[in-house]
Motif scaffolding. Structure first.
Motif, short mmCIF file in Angstrom:
data_model
loop_
_atom_site.label_atom_id
_atom_site.label_comp_id
_atom_site.label_asym_id
_atom_site.label_seq_id
_atom_site.Cartn_x
_atom_site.Cartn_y
_atom_site.Cartn_z
N VAL A 243 -1.12 2.26 -15.03
CA VAL A 243 -2.52 1.85 -14.89
C VAL A 243 -2.82 1.67 -13.40
N GLY A 244 -4.09 1.70 -13.06
CA GLY A 244 -4.49 1.59 -11.66
C GLY A 244 -4.78 0.17 -11.22
N ASP A 245 -4.25 -0.84 -11.93
CA ASP A 245 -4.54 -2.23 -11.59
C ASP A 245 -3.81 -2.71 -10.35
N HIS A 246 -2.86 -1.92 -9.86
CA HIS A 246 -2.06 -2.36 -8.72
C HIS A 246 -2.49 -1.63 -7.45
N GLN A 247 -3.78 -1.38 -7.32
CA GLN A 247 -4.34 -0.75 -6.13
C GLN A 247 -5.30 -1.76 -5.49
N ARG A 254 -11.96 -8.23 3.31
CA ARG A 254 -12.72 -8.50 2.10
C ARG A 254 -12.21 -7.61 0.96
N PRO A 255 -11.76 -8.17 -0.17
CA PRO A 255 -11.35 -7.32 -1.30
C PRO A 255 -12.56 -6.57 -1.85
N VAL A 256 -12.42 -5.25 -2.02
CA VAL A 256 -13.53 -4.45 -2.52
C VAL A 256 -13.02 -3.51 -3.61
N ARG A 257 -13.95 -3.06 -4.43
CA ARG A 257 -13.70 -2.01 -5.43
C ARG A 257 -14.71 -0.91 -5.16
N LEU A 265 -7.86 7.68 -2.34
CA LEU A 265 -6.49 7.35 -2.72
C LEU A 265 -5.94 8.35 -3.73
N ARG A 266 -6.76 8.69 -4.71
CA ARG A 266 -6.34 9.68 -5.71
C ARG A 266 -6.09 11.04 -5.06
N GLY A 267 -6.94 11.41 -4.10
CA GLY A 267 -6.75 12.68 -3.42
C GLY A 267 -5.48 12.74 -2.60
N ARG A 277 -0.58 8.68 -13.98
CA ARG A 277 0.24 7.74 -13.22
C ARG A 277 -0.51 7.32 -11.95
N HIS A 278 -0.22 6.12 -11.47
CA HIS A 278 -0.98 5.56 -10.34
C HIS A 278 -0.03 4.90 -9.35
#
Length: 596
Positions: A243-247, A254-257, A265-267, A277-278
């Motif tokens: 899962v992608g929760d560890h990105q 500042r934490p951002v989404r 990051l995926r690229g 997978r992540h």
């Protein structure tokens, strides 16, 4: 209906709907205030996932009674000394959080500046209920109780205490990563669940808050361009999650989404990880205030960049450089579950010195029948047991020493699939297909950057039958495929004619190659950019042109494969993110034999 001015308490409740969605939102705002106040220690206590109580104590600068009264008014803040909101350098600046929380919960603030007396102010759902002097160390303590307790319409939409607790813990982790100089502690229902010391190195803080194994399986990312700095920690491709929760992504602390950052990051990992997978990453962007707009979302979790292409390019190139510098590196330690699967030889209860060596046990001739049960409890193979699937061959020349090469020298092949090599510090096992798949992909990339991939004409063109939509997709990509040495031509409504294939693939399965390309284009074509589409084609071709499992390799071929892996970037994982080699170090081998 006439227009009316809304009362203050209703305005605050509307603002709370934007800023305070759940306990984690309130916790985030309070901890950010502590960090903006210069705290070096932040202690957090939660009760029932934050639904019943949130307490945050810090050792920041504190507030006097006058500042505390202003802090509970809307749009009152100490973080904007002038009207230049574009120059904001703090985590908070809107002046909405505390009055919004106070309008939907019981909020108690105790604060004391250094060299002054402490003061308390308590507001219950928008009404001031208590105020006066209090005793506490320098700093501030904020307590939030019964969030949405008097707003049942909002309370019923909150999730379970466990889910709310998980969200609170995630918020603290992100803020603690962004500020490694600050000590954090979290207690939940009286149990300490998180604690990190201040003045830690960034990579140590990230590993402590994610997974300790990341400390041995990460790369350091560092890149600076046009006044923007990218730094952080990223896992090597073979160390990944489902899962992608560890990105974790941060802009100016500042934490951002942000979709742009996640897409970049995926690229960066596109051809090194399977799509499900992540990686585990913590990336920190330091951007001049005028180059980023943080006033996009009330919760300040989204940002907007003045030059998004520059930011995306920095993330992709920064990660690629760091991963390329690691070369053939893979996950460093053998999987404990795999080690536990090794079975030790059962030890005889008879002392070695008392066992007969030359005397055979008395037995009738019938006991030598090949189908008779073994008297050694099947510890030696019977005559009908297939031979072990391993092979070693005499070397034509003296074998080189393993300490000459990082991946060692080949000593044999197991199951016609795995190369066993001896290195200076242990035993290396290589998946020959996965390794050659990565090497072939990197060769194709280098060829594409040069004069293109050389093609090999087929003696007889081969016809591959597919359904009509698959043929349409391939026909639309004929020019791109030709750059890879694959020459296709439409052959009727439901077939493709193959005239040549990439020379480096050798004697590949043309039918399987074209079919897999059609399937991949059907699954991903519309969602990929041109470069990503070309990478997908190259990866599919490389898989078909690789040394297959089941092929017998000579010692010279094995060593040639090992040497090429050592000089090829990203050869530690195949095109799908699986490791191409693992190492069993001397310490693990000694444990298997009970020497340690």
């Amino acid at each position: 209906m006439s227009i009316r001015r809304l009362p203050e308490h209703l305005v605050n409740r509307i603002a709370a709907g934007e800023v305070v969605e759940r306990p984690a939102s309130a916790l985030k705002e309070i901890v950010e205030n502590a960090l903006d106040a210069g705290a070096t220690r932040v202690a957090i206590r939660l009760s029932n996932g934050g639904l019943d109580r949130i307490e945050v104590s810090d050792d920041g600068c504190g507030m006097d009674s006058g500042d505390m009264a202003l802090a509970l008014e809307r749009h009152a803040t100490s973080k904007l000394p002038d009207d230049a909101i574009e120059n904001v350098a703090t985590l908070g600046f809107r002046g909405e959080a505390l009055p919004s929380i106070a309008s939907v919960a019981r909020l108690s603030i105790d604060s004391r500046p250094r060299g002054a007396d402490g003061w308390n102010r308590t507001v219950d759902n928008g009404q001031l209920v208590a105020e006066g002097p209090t005793a506490l160390p320098p700093g501030t303590r904020v307590i939030v109780e019964q969030l949405f307790g008097k707003v049942p319409a909002r309370r019923k939409f909150l999730r379970s205490p466990k889910a709310e607790y998980a969200a609170c813990l995630d918020i603290v982790r992100r803020l603690a990563m962004a500020h490694p100089a600050v000590a954090f502690s979290v207690e939940h229902d009286g149990r300490r669940v998180l604690g990190v010391q201040g003045e830690e190195a960034r990579e140590e803080r990230v590993a402590a808050l994610t997974d300790r194994a990341l400390a041995d399986n990460h790369v350091i990312v560092s890149l600076e361009r046009e006044g923007i700095r990218l730094s952080g920690v990223a896992s090597i491709p073979t160390y990944n999650r489902g899962v992608g929760d560890h990105q974790y992504l941060f802009v100016n602390g500042r934490p951002v989404r942000d979709r742009l950052l996640i897409g970049a990051l995926r690229g960066a990992y596109a051809d090194m990880l399977a799509r499900d997978r992540h990686p585990v990453v913590a990336l920190f962007l330091d951007v001049p205030p005028l180059e980023v707009d943080v006033n996009v979302h009330p919760a300040k979790t989204e940002v907007r960049f003045r030059d998004p292409a520059l930011i995306r390019g920095m993330i992709v190139s920064g990660l690629r450089r760091a991963l390329d510098a690691e070369g053939f590196r893979a996950v460093q330690h053998a999987d404990p579950a795999a080690l536990s699967a090794w079975k030790s030889e059962p030890v005889s209860p008879t002392p070695i010195g008392s066992m007969p060596i030359f005397e055979a046990p008395a037995a009738s001739p019938a006991s030598y029948n090949q189908f008779a049960p073994s008297s050694f409890a099947d510890r030696r193979p019977s005559f009908i047991t297939p031979p072990p699937q391993a092979r070693a061959e005499p070397a034509a020349a003296p074998a080189p020493e393993g300490n000459s090469f990082p991946l060692g020298v080949a000593r044999g092949q197991v199951a016609r699939t795995y190369i066993v090599a001896e290195a200076e510090d242990g035993l290396v096992i290589v998946d020959q297909h996965a390794a050659h798949e990565r090497l072939t992909l990197e060769r194709m990339r280098r060829a594409m950057e040069g004069q293109g991939v050389a093609s090999q004409a087929l003696l007889l063109p081969e016809v591959v039958e597919l359904d009509e939509p698959a043929c349409d997709r391939l026909e639309a990509r004929i020019a791109e495929l030709k750059d890879f040495g694959l020459d296709l031509e439409r052959f009727g409504p439901s077939a493709m004619l193959v005239r040549s294939v990439p020379a480096m693939l050798g004697q590949s399965d043309v039918q399987g190659l074209v079919t897999d390309l059609a399937d991949d284009l059907a699954a991903y074509d519309s969602a990929l950019s041109l470069k990503e589409r070309l990478d997908l084609v190259a990866a599919t071709m490389a898989c078909h042109g690789s040394v297959r499992a089941g092929r017998v390799l000579s010692v010279a071929e094995m060593n040639a494969l090992l040497r090429e892996m050592e000089v090829t970037p990203r050869s530690g994982q195949c095109n799908h993110g699986r490791p191409t080699w693992v190492k069993l170090d001397h310490n693990s081998i000694e444990k298997l034999f009970g020497r340690k």
